[in-house]
Structures are given as structure tokens and as C-alpha cells.
Enzyme design. Sequence first.
Site, PDB file in Angstrom:
ATOM      1  N   LYS A 173       0.614  -1.175  -0.125  1.00  0.00           N
ATOM      2  CA  LYS A 173      -0.032  -0.105  -0.129  1.00  0.00           C
ATOM      3  C   LYS A 173       0.800   1.315   0.177  1.00  0.00           C
ATOM      4  O   LYS A 173       0.647   2.131  -0.795  1.00  0.00           O
ATOM      5  CB  LYS A 173      -0.749  -0.375   1.103  1.00  0.00           C
ATOM      6  CG  LYS A 173      -2.143  -0.854   1.220  1.00  0.00           C
ATOM      7  CD  LYS A 173      -3.403  -0.285   1.573  1.00  0.00           C
ATOM      8  CE  LYS A 173      -4.475  -0.893   0.884  1.00  0.00           C
ATOM      9  NZ  LYS A 173      -4.559  -2.247   0.538  1.00  0.00           N
ATOM     10  N   GLU A 209      -5.652   7.926   6.461  1.00  0.00           N
ATOM     11  CA  GLU A 209      -5.714   8.793   5.172  1.00  0.00           C
ATOM     12  C   GLU A 209      -7.127   9.712   5.212  1.00  0.00           C
ATOM     13  O   GLU A 209      -7.943   9.095   6.148  1.00  0.00           O
ATOM     14  CB  GLU A 209      -6.008   8.143   3.962  1.00  0.00           C
ATOM     15  CG  GLU A 209      -6.867   7.166   3.577  1.00  0.00           C
ATOM     16  CD  GLU A 209      -6.814   6.487   2.427  1.00  0.00           C
ATOM     17  OE1 GLU A 209      -5.727   6.398   1.763  1.00  0.00           O
ATOM     18  OE2 GLU A 209      -7.825   6.036   1.768  1.00  0.00           O
ATOM     19  N   ARG A 264      -3.496  -7.961 -11.884  1.00  0.00           N
ATOM     20  CA  ARG A 264      -3.899  -9.221 -12.223  1.00  0.00           C
ATOM     21  C   ARG A 264      -5.221  -9.165 -12.976  1.00  0.00           C
ATOM     22  O   ARG A 264      -5.675  -7.756 -12.833  1.00  0.00           O
ATOM     23  CB  ARG A 264      -4.067 -10.068 -11.201  1.00  0.00           C
ATOM     24  CG  ARG A 264      -4.935  -9.375 -10.041  1.00  0.00           C
ATOM     25  CD  ARG A 264      -5.653 -10.469  -9.166  1.00  0.00           C
ATOM     26  NE  ARG A 264      -5.937  -9.621  -7.797  1.00  0.00           N
ATOM     27  CZ  ARG A 264      -7.264  -8.958  -7.778  1.00  0.00           C
ATOM     28  NH1 ARG A 264      -8.199  -9.148  -8.893  1.00  0.00           N
ATOM     29  NH2 ARG A 264      -7.709  -8.297  -6.760  1.00  0.00           N
TER      30      ARG A 264
END
Lengths: 495, 168, 535
Positions: free
Chosen positions: A121, A204, A296
Site C-alpha cells: 500500500k 488517510e 492481475r
Amino acid sequence: MTTANPITKVLVANRGEIASRVIRALREMGLTSVAVHHSVETNARHVREADEAVELTGETPVAAHLDIEQIIAAARKSGAEAIHPGYGFVSENADFARAVEKAGLFFIGPAADTIALMGDKISSRNFARDHGVPVAPSVMPTDDLDSFAAEAAAIGFPLLIKASAGGGGKGMSIVRGPDELHEAARRASSEAQRYFGDGRVYAELYIERPRHIEVQVLGDGTGEVIHLFERECSIQRRFQKIIEEAPSSSLPKALAAEICDSAVQLAKAANYRNAGTVEFILAQDGRYFFLEMNTRLQVEHPVTEYITGIDLVRAQIDVAAGRGLPCTQDQITQSGHSIECRICAENADEDFRPETGRIAFLSVPDAPWIRFEHALDQGQKVTADFDPMLAKLVVHGDDREQAINRALAALSELAVLGVTTNIDYLSRVIATPEFRVGDLHTAFVNEHAEALKPDKLDPADMDRVLIAAALSFHEFRHLIFDVPELQATIGHWRN
Amino acid sequence: MAFRIVLDGIEREIDIIRRRPHLVLSINGREHVVQNPGDGKTGLGTLTIADQSLKFAQVETPEGVVLRLGGRTYSAELLAEGEASDNMASSNLHAPMPGAVVAIDVAIGDTVATGDAILTIESMKLQMVLSAPRAGIVENILVAEGESFGKDQLLANLADETEGDANA
Amino acid sequence: MRKIQSKLNTNSPDFMSNAAHNRRLVAEFREKQEAARHTRPQRDFDRLEKQGKMPPRKRVEMLLDPGTPFLELSSLAANRAYNGDSPSASSIVGIGTVSGREVLIRADDPTVKGGAWFPLTAKKIVRALDIALENHLPVIHLCDSAGGFLQLQSEVFPDKFAAGRIFRNQSILSKKGIKQLSIVFGHCTAGGAYIPGLSDYSVIVRGTGAVFLGGPPLVKAATGEEVSVEELGGAEMHTSVSGTCDYPARDEADAIRIGREIVSQWDRPKKWDFQQEAPEAPAYDSEELYGIIPNDIKKSFDVREIIARLVDGSRFHEYQPNYGQTLVCGFANIWGMKVGILGNNGVLFNESSLKGAHFIELCNQNNTPLLFLQNITGYMIGREYERRGITKDGAKMIMAQSCSRVPKFTVMCNGSFGAGNYGMCGRAFDGRFLFTWPNHQIGVMGGDQAANTLAEVKANQMRRNGETVDDTVIQSLWEDTRKAYEDQLSAYYSTSQLWDDGIIDPVDTRNALAIAMSAAMNAPLGDDGYGVFRF
């Protein structure tokens, strides 16, 4: 593309609907497919559909599908030149990608380093910020909870606290004021430690009623990247998507283009190879922030395929084989609207508790605008061994309204009996006026929890359902029909 | 014999009023004409109730019937009056052969379900578990761990969960 | 087959007066029946409820397939006996459908003296089991009886057709492969214990059901042993130790559910292949029967009017319409089942007897069941008729009827007097079922004639004893005799004694016959051949 394909045989390191999906693409491309499976799924559909199959051993079926060494050995043994990891399991495991490359096989995915970069992250966020992609104001991850609290408070509230190594909503919480901050940080940290072995947390800006917008990108690994427009995946439960659509329901054209460009910018900067998804969070005021990049194939890729007409699995394989992108950005157009519903074995009325059972009856709606992606068999057991997602129902329409109507009709026709599923719940979500007008955000299902409860049937409807149910019981039918003609005709009579 | 049908937790009485010329069923006293009762087979079916055609899918599972109708899924159970199938079994746990008690797996007063382990016994060098023949409450355990017993000896017995029943 | 053209004028004073009369009789019948079925001291119901028991009729209703008929037999048995202490002879008997099988249900009635058996109870049970034997009907016993009513034990116990016959019949039923299920709700003591004991299947209710040859008091008296009901013959003991009963049930409803499931395992007897067509309702309203049956037994009526209200589409193929017209013969269908009907339209003459005998032979040849609609004052008497051989012609009819291999059914429609009763398949002739209408009278001769004869005999006796016999004495003798005799003539006396299988409301006749006929088809036809007809 006319170069000879160095890939002729592909091992599909996955199971379920995505394995079936990849196997289908391989067959269409004239390539040989190899399935892997644990002993509990020897007769599974993906195993039957593949040209070859290799059994993996493992204490649990999931462990088998995560066993890097065994998977590579299986590829070697079967003579496959490439491995397609699908999604989940080893698909975003940099060690796996590295091991595949080391084994001299093609990994149908990005370079291992890209996976590592995007898999974290913090590093992915820094990378995005450094390359001009907006990120939400945040506090750097730390396990020093005191300094963390001070910095976090400086951003302002509400705040979202997350595990730095996490995903799937684990260790996530919303903090609305300074009083809650410390405790929330401590809890998130300990949960992160427990789940991921990494107690670092970060915070955040929390965005109220955010939308989840993501961009499908396709890169060739040499810096060429195209996007296949955005998807909206705001309908989530337990921080997991259940309904996705493409394009987004109500994104101004310019904003959509801006977001897509940001995604391409990021992927280009990473020299991205493979299909990938850049996820953003979109505030009601139009600000958007980078969330993460999935390196992916995405569960919801069919909605993009539906509106662009591009086969993403095929594109993945071609890119991995060095055969380049299927087209240029200019050649890609979008038409109509597509919606995907994830059919899960879960009880939506009991906090989405996963359910098990046996698929005693399966009836799938059929129309040119329906894709039902699954690997289910009638009689198949649904156990707690794997993810509760059973299948995906994907529809396409000329516009969003038609797509919605088609989704509702298809859901209504779809019957997966013997295990509790969320089919009815999905119908209720799509049928809400708010969904219809596109007033979506990631807390949609919580906000509308009351309205999404099954409504009471009126007594006449209820009676009809009861009669249909009663007439489905062998014993009750016997009672009705197993009476001699004379007595049946005379009926209730007493002398 | 009337039946009760339990649908998603709601219980109704269902009765057959007539069979000719059309089937008439009553749900809690409300009568409904069933012009076409369907074929009752697993899977997709059609019914006609009060001239309205009804398409649905159904399967009979060990727990009951699962029905999908009008885009909704229902689970239903059919109960005959006085239905309690595990009560057909005996309340008494007799020794199937001579042996000794290895372990006692319950205590007196425990509530047990059909098939729950009551005693582990050893006989002819074989261990086996004697399980509850029906649901109930363990009323007596008549042997101790290590104790030997003969064939057909009563080892334990169950009482009904409802009070004041059988042995009142 | 042509429809019978009814000549009935439903607006005529006769019709209305008959209808009023017969409706009153039926109301009276219903009242008696209702009382026999349901009127009990409240304490009896309270006691049952305290024991967790259902009234016996509720057990029967719960046992039956919903939405199917139940033909109750002999609902007013014993109505003229024991001061009315044994309503319905303390037992319920009928034919119904359980798990799709035609069965005979026999239930003890614990609301009356603990379900004790009176002499007529035994007679009713024996008759019920005879019906089962004759018609190959499986039997379900709902047992809840304290045993024989001790005060009348001599009449219950020893005779050929007394209680012992029940167990004999049970054994023969089993031997013939006619299944029996006992559901033990209450006590089955002494002989009663053999009912479940001789049943092929048995269910017993935990807590209330018990089976033993001697109950705890008897055991204590005999051996000094003190033992509880539960230990001596409770559900747990019998289903896990003695094996006398097969299935323990949690409660009565559970027992019935288990019983129904047992019945659903039984094979279905193959019915003999009789002629059948799609059923059709009669063209005429069956309620009009009330206006046809006369308000005075001496008035005549046309039996075709009755037939028109019993048979499918009122269609009747009359045989020899112009010969022996006092006996109407012909073919019809009842609920689709072919039947040969013989109905009286007056006294039997030589021709009518010969016609009847011939028609009975036709039905035997044609595998057609026989239905006798009795309204008969007898065979014609007098010199001329004797010279023409009325006795031997009547004998031919009796012979043909007695030796019939097809099943026979009789409805006592109005009167049954003298030898006419025999020719028209009275009780003694092994008809499969015999029903009586409430207006019906039965006797060797009519009330007036009997009173005349008896009063005359009595008066002569008195005269011989030197008593003065004036007109007043004769009149009072006549009236007393007639009253006593009339009483015995009545349908209620008849049904009390089980001379029939029950009084039925005339409008119920069609359904009752259909259920009876359908039941009868379960058994194969009887033996071929007749005795010597005297020509």
C-alpha cells in the site's frame, strides 16, 4: 500479430469460474490447457474442461492452490510453457512470479518487481504520488502509535485508518474525532499484526459517500499502455464488491477521461506488463484519489470485455508471449453498458454469512446479452474450503437502463437451489430507485440496509408460494394424488 | 390428516378441500383452486392457481423444499400433525454385545440430539460409540467407566425434552 | 341407456306432504345420530383431555386422507339397548381412505364407560371384521377399551358370535393377507390385548397406551405383585422388550402419522375387473326422494322414481319391462360402476319371481353386482297362486339370489315383510352391505296384521281362562300389541340390533352404495353354481 506464439500450453493455477474462463480462452486460441486441483475437486468443472489436469496435495485445498513449488513442478511436468494465475491465490504473489520466471516459464502477469511495488500500500501510494497521480492526504505508516495519532489528527476528520499490509477490509476503521483516534489506531495495528504479521498502520482522509472507480489498463511491459475505460464498483458489502458496471453510471466524460489518463500514466511509469486495474476513490465533489493497483485479471473484467469487445484473457496471454497489445488506444471504443453481479453462497439477511450446501438444481438464464461465468455442477457441494463466490452473472445492454432491466430479468430467472445465495439480495439492490439513478457509493448497502430487506409478501402471493411449496413435497403430492378416483371424486363426505 | 407448512419461518395450515374437478387447497382456511398442480419434479415447473400461471423452480432437500418463484427464493418445511420423526426410536440404550465401558461421553441431564455419542465401549478388542437413538435428555447412565456389562444390558436411557410426558 | 322420464309432480300436495314427513324423519334421525356421536357428559371429555387424548371421532378424522369420504356404518347400533348407555354400541366403524388405500376403520369409544365392550359392541366389531373379510378391506383398529362390560359379561364373552369371534376373524384376516394395523391409544386389557396382539402392525402411544392380559389390580390380586401400568404394558416395554407392539409414538397425532405411513407401505389389492364408465350425476335431484317415499307405509310408489335419483344420468336399461311388472329389473351405473337393480313395485307374483331369478342369473353371468331396493309386502298368497307354484317360484328367486357369486347390496327403502325379505336379499343372505332408510319398517307381517293376529290369540287365551273379553278389552289389547310390535318394526330397532349396516339418509344412498361397491370390488367373486331349482 503474426509472430509465432512461444506459448502452446498453459497451466492455469486457479480453480472455479476463473479457471474455466481462462481455459475457454486458451481453447479459442488453440492452446492446450492444464488444470490443477486438490483431491477434493477432482471432478470439478475446471478439471473436466481442461485438456490435462495435475493434482496438487495440501493439507487444505486452499493450501494446495497456494503451493508455489508444487504449481511450478506441475507446469514443468505437464510441459506447459506458461502459467496463468487467474485472480486470488498466487496471482499477486511476487515470489511466485519470480519463481515462475526463474523456472524459465512465462508468467501471465506483470514482472515480479511490479507486483511487489503495487502489492504494498505504501510503496504503491508513494509511486503514484511521485508520478503525478492524486493520492489522498495521509499519514505515513508507522507502528509508533503516538506520533501516528498526532500526524493523523493534522489531516482532519473523518479519517480512515488502515493496515499498511492489508486488504479486504481487515484492520480498517473510520475515525470521526480525536477521542476515538488512539483506540482505533491500536485496534487496527493489533488486527494488522494478527492477520498480516505487520502491525504498521496508516491513515488517510476519509471520504464520505465515496464511489469506487477503477480503470482497466493493458501494458506490454515496454512502456506501451492502453486503457479500456473505467468500471464502477461502488456496490460493496464487507468492503468487497458485489455489483460492478462499465462504464461508470454518472461520471462526466471529461472526468472519466482524466481518471483513465491517470491510470495509464501510472502503469506507464511502472513499465506495466499484463492487464491491470488502477483503483480510485471518487469523492462526491469530483476529486479522486489513487487507492491501489491490482496487477492481475479482475473478477469484474467481463463488464469491460462487454463494452469494448476485447478479450482480456487473450490479451494477457499475447502480452506475456511478447506479441504486443491487441490494439492502439484510438482503436478502442465503448458501446452500451454492462453490469456484473457476483453470485455468492451467503446469507445477505444474516450479515452476509457464508453458506454451504449442495447445488441441487441449477438453471441459468440464456440470452445473447448474458454471460454466466461459473464452474458449477448440479449436485456439487459448496463447502467452506473456498471463497463463497459461486458465479458471476454479467449482462450487457444498449444503455444502463436496459442493462439494469436485463440484469433483473436474468437474476429472476437464475436458480441456484440447495445453498443459500445472494441472488435475491442482488435483485433488491438493483431494483432500488437509488441504484437506478446511479446514486452509488461504497456504503450503499449499509445506507439502504432497511430498504434492502426482503419485503413482506401480501397474503395472496404468500398463499401461492405456500401452495407451490406444498406441491413440491413428494409426501404432500402423494396425499393429493394417491387417492382412488372414486374417493377423489366424491371428496369430503360424511353420512 | 392435516399438514402444516413452514415457509421462511411462517407457519400455515394446509389442507386438501377437494380434488375434483380441480384441486382445491386451503391455507389457514383460505381456499385456492389449483387448475394445474404441476408435476412435482425437481427443477423448473409450472402451476396454475386461480387461473394464474406460476413458473418456479424447486428442489426437495433433506431439510425441506427450496423454491424459487417470482425472483425470490424460499425454503419450506412440511410437517404432519405430531411430526417428530426421531421419536420413533427407543429411549433406551442397550448393550449390543458384552463388553466394558471405555468412556462416558455425556452427563445426566445433558440434552442430546439423535446420533450424539453417549458411551464408548470396548468389546472383542473393538471400540465403538453408542449414540443417542433419539433426541432427548440423558436421564440415567447405569454403568461406570471401566465397568463390564452383558449383552442387552440397559446402559443408559433418555427422557423426553418436554416435561411430564411418558413416565409421568 | 335411456334416461328415466320422471312422472313426479313436485308441486303436488302428495309430494309436499311426503317431503315434509320424510324431512322430519331425517331430522329425527340426524338428531339421534348427532347425540350418539357427540353427546356425552362434559366430564368424559374433560377426562380425555386431561389424559392428552383426543375424542375417538377426532382420531378417525385425523387418520383419514383429507378431502375423502368416510362411510360410517351402524352409527345407531345399540340405540334401543342398555338404556342408551352405549351410543353407537361404544364403537365407531366405517370405510374410508387412508394413505390412498380403502380401509375399514374401527375405533373404540373411551368416552363411554372407558370404552368397555357391550354385547352389541362385540356384535358390531364382529360384523365390521366380517365386512373386512368379505370385501378384503384392511382394518385399522384405534384401540382404547377397558375390556368387556363386566355386568353383561355372559352376553359379551362366550357365544359363537361374541367377543371371541373378533379374534377368530382377526386371525383369518391375517391368514388371507388382509392387513390389520392397531394403534393403541389407551388400555387394551384382557381380550382387548389380542387386538394389537393379532394385528400385523401396531403402534402404541407413549404414556397413555398400554397392553396387558391383566391390569395392575388383577395382577396384584392374583400374585401379589405390584407393578405400574407403564412397567406392565407401556409403550417403552412393548416396543423394546416384549415386541408386542412395533412402533412407539410420542403422542396421539404422532401415532396417527406413523400409522398412515405404515399403511402407505401396503400393497394395493387388485380389484376385480368390473364394468366401469365415467360417472355422471343423476338427472334428477336426489332431494326429491323425500317427496317420493310415502308418508304412509300403505301407499305405493313407483320404484323407478327412486332409481332415477340414485343412478348415473338417471339412465336405466330396464329388463323385461312388460313382464312381471311388480319387480322392476334393469341395469344402471352408480358412480360409473355397473349394477343390476331389482326394485319392488308391489307384491311378488309368479312372473315377477321368475323374472327376478332370471335377472339375478344374468347378472351373475355378466359379473354385475346386484342392488336390491326393498319395498315388499311379500309373495302373493292364495289358492290360485299356490296352485301356480308361487312357493317354488319364490324359492327359485331365493336360490338364485343366495347362490349369487356377484356382490349384493340391499337398501331397505320402505317396508320389508315376510318372505319378500328373503327373496330380496335380507340380512340373512350375506349381502355385502345393507342400509336402511329411516322410514323403513321390517317384520314378518305389517303392524295392523300382526296386531290383529296377536290380539286375537291373546283374547282366545283370556276366554279359555274364563276372563271376560269385551270390545274395550280387545281394543286395548290390540293397541298394546300394535305399539309393542310397531316398535320392533321400526328402523331404529332394526339398526339397534345390527340387522343392517346402518340407517342412512335417502339422499346419501348413492354415495354410500358407491363406497360400498368400490370396497366390494376388492374381493374376488364368489363360487360359481346354484343348487337345485324346483321347476
